[in-house]
Design an enzyme around this catalytic site. Sequence first.
Site, PDB file in Angstrom:
ATOM      1  N   ASN B  69       0.838  -1.189   0.000  1.00 52.79           N
ATOM      2  CA  ASN B  69       0.000   0.000   0.000  1.00 52.79           C
ATOM      3  C   ASN B  69       0.868   1.233   0.000  1.00 52.79           C
ATOM      4  O   ASN B  69       2.007   1.212   0.458  1.00 52.79           O
ATOM      5  CB  ASN B  69      -0.960   0.014   1.193  1.00 52.79           C
ATOM      6  CG  ASN B  69      -0.371   0.718   2.399  1.00 52.79           C
ATOM      7  OD1 ASN B  69      -0.386   1.950   2.484  1.00 52.79           O
ATOM      8  ND2 ASN B  69       0.200  -0.056   3.309  1.00 52.79           N
ATOM      9  N   ALA B  70       0.297   2.289  -0.583  1.00 52.44           N
ATOM     10  CA  ALA B  70       0.971   3.585  -0.600  1.00 52.44           C
ATOM     11  C   ALA B  70      -0.079   4.662  -0.351  1.00 52.44           C
ATOM     12  O   ALA B  70      -0.214   5.615  -1.098  1.00 52.44           O
ATOM     13  CB  ALA B  70       1.659   3.800  -1.938  1.00 52.44           C
ATOM     14  N   GLY B  72      -0.385   6.807   2.145  1.00 53.45           N
ATOM     15  CA  GLY B  72       0.241   8.095   2.447  1.00 53.45           C
ATOM     16  C   GLY B  72      -0.495   8.914   3.490  1.00 53.45           C
ATOM     17  O   GLY B  72      -0.618  10.136   3.373  1.00 53.45           O
ATOM     18  N   CYS B 130       6.146   5.123   8.991  1.00 57.27           N
ATOM     19  CA  CYS B 130       5.332   5.092   7.769  1.00 57.27           C
ATOM     20  C   CYS B 130       6.235   5.228   6.552  1.00 57.27           C
ATOM     21  O   CYS B 130       6.935   6.231   6.411  1.00 57.27           O
ATOM     22  CB  CYS B 130       4.292   6.206   7.759  1.00 57.27           C
ATOM     23  SG  CYS B 130       3.375   6.219   6.197  1.00 57.27           S
ATOM     24  N   THR B 193       5.115  -1.749   7.930  1.00 58.83           N
ATOM     25  CA  THR B 193       5.290  -2.462   6.659  1.00 58.83           C
ATOM     26  C   THR B 193       6.733  -2.390   6.146  1.00 58.83           C
ATOM     27  O   THR B 193       7.488  -1.500   6.507  1.00 58.83           O
ATOM     28  CB  THR B 193       4.368  -1.860   5.580  1.00 58.83           C
ATOM     29  OG1 THR B 193       4.622  -0.465   5.507  1.00 58.83           O
ATOM     30  CG2 THR B 193       2.912  -2.107   5.903  1.00 58.83           C
ATOM     31  N   GLY B 217       0.915  -8.413   5.249  1.00 62.26           N
ATOM     32  CA  GLY B 217       0.291  -9.706   4.992  1.00 62.26           C
ATOM     33  C   GLY B 217       1.219 -10.848   5.371  1.00 62.26           C
ATOM     34  O   GLY B 217       2.356 -10.632   5.802  1.00 62.26           O
ATOM     35  N   GLY B 243       2.378  -8.261  12.037  1.00 64.73           N
ATOM     36  CA  GLY B 243       3.034  -8.552  10.757  1.00 64.73           C
ATOM     37  C   GLY B 243       2.480  -9.835  10.186  1.00 64.73           C
ATOM     38  O   GLY B 243       2.973 -10.914  10.479  1.00 64.73           O
TER      39      GLY B 243
END
Lengths: 257, 303
Positions: B69-70, B72, B130, B193, B217, B243
């Site tokens: 994902n991005a 933001g 992040c 992540t 995931g 995680g």
Amino acid sequence: MKQIRDFRVKAYDRLNEDNYIIELGCDEELPAIKAGNFAEIQVPQTADVFLRRPFSILDADHKNRSLKFYVKAIGKGTRKLGELAEGTKVNLIFPLGNSFNTDHIRHALIAGGGSGIAPFILLAKELKEKKIKTIFLLGARTREDVFLADEFAKYGEVLITTEDGSLGDKGLITQHSIFSKHDFPYDKIFTCGPDPMMKAVARIAAKKGVNCEASLENMMACGFGACLCCVTETLDGNKCVCTAGPVFDTKYLKWQI
Amino acid sequence: MADLNIHIKDLHFKNPVTTASGTFGFGEEFMEFMDLNLLGGIFVKGLTIKNREGNEYPRMAETPSGMLNAVGLQNKGVDYFVNSIYPRIKHLHTEIIPNVNGGTVEDYLMVTEKLNETEGINAIELNISCPNVKEGGMAFGVSCPSAVAVTEAIRKVWKKTLIVKLSPNVTDITEIAKGVEGAGADAVSLVNTFLGMAIDAEKRKPILSTVTGGLSGPAIKPIALRMVWQVYQVVKIPIIGMGGIMNATDAIEFMLAGASAIQVGTANFIDPQVSLRIIDGIEKYLAGHHYKKAGDIVGQLMT
């Protein structure tokens, strides 16, 4: 009310090698489902297919407690979903998203490009019930990619364009003669399909001063507003297609048309 | 029945199962699917001082056993949270834990101060990890001096439970964990992540608008588990592990490796009710192995 429910594969209707309609049935009564709603289907997981897949609800049969989805097999998930044995359990989260607005219409034009026919059987039924005259304009690359034309014909006149001219008018959907005729009796356009095609339809709608709603299919991880992945730019900033949509008034989208 | 309660300073989780920031909205998105009161806690979507629209679409790519994902840090700002969202969720009988973000130490401080004035919030999670923002975010979490500096600054103004969320994108996560412990953190949560990317070979283009994004995931679970286990060896403060947790067995593995509580993340997208199943599964495990309380399995890995 959103449900998480197990369904079973009832039947497939193979339209051609890559396109099919899947019918899923369940034991309990279906909740209210509106034209434009979608479901997140969990294809049996493999290492390659991790997330659910969102599909517009093509048709809902409350009596038989079944849902139909039109699927174009373009990736691993959509191919896998087309290969399940009858009776295989498939989990759904549904109904999700908003719906088409069919209020105050006299004459509707439905413009579906390629696989963008997925939400339109339910819409056709709703329009017929409301006695709204509807015309269908289906666009595809060739005659082999035109699906459900006979089905749509039950609800109104069907016009077709193909890029190679093998069926109907030759050209893109927006090149169909109905758009160039002086007489344009439609006061609402519903569209679904590839982004450039929907943008072109929205451009015509704006020019003619006709209200236009588009059903978007951005990539989603969840389908219910948690992941914030499926956003589209609107006049109010980024909005989730899954919760603020999938149906948007095209005037509200920042499509630079 | 085993006692599932977990205490981390002022924070009381009725069970070790919480939901990870950025995967559970503000809880409301899940109200139709479950009784939120059953959760140990909810780490709500990351907050910044001002409204952020986040990154351009596409922001997501499915990858083998996971996703990138991005997003933001799309959010309407801390004031909107305090004034409009929190009043709607504060009645819940579960811990609501804001996730605090910033581009500068000043930003982190401003967000924290707004939350300081908000009654009922017992803990914050300081997000120095992040990977999807240009300024701040992970930049703080990948260097020990900056991780320490921002933790120290927040510690001075935030007296209640302070959890620092660590990035796995570092050479040695134990150094950062020790650093923030020394700077006054009451707990660490790990891992955020992993920086990754996905490519569309046909188009010769990255799938994400930002080229790189954060991988989550089950694909990351073995690495996350290893990091929790390593950090457990070197810090005394509690660890909140995450995680790729998809089920109760995964959660128990994290607890055995040293996590006092866990966060369920990406699994929420696939099964919005998964957290409740994980709570049940932990209870059954504890009963089956004759443990009196959840805390008894923390760090009980036999090596």
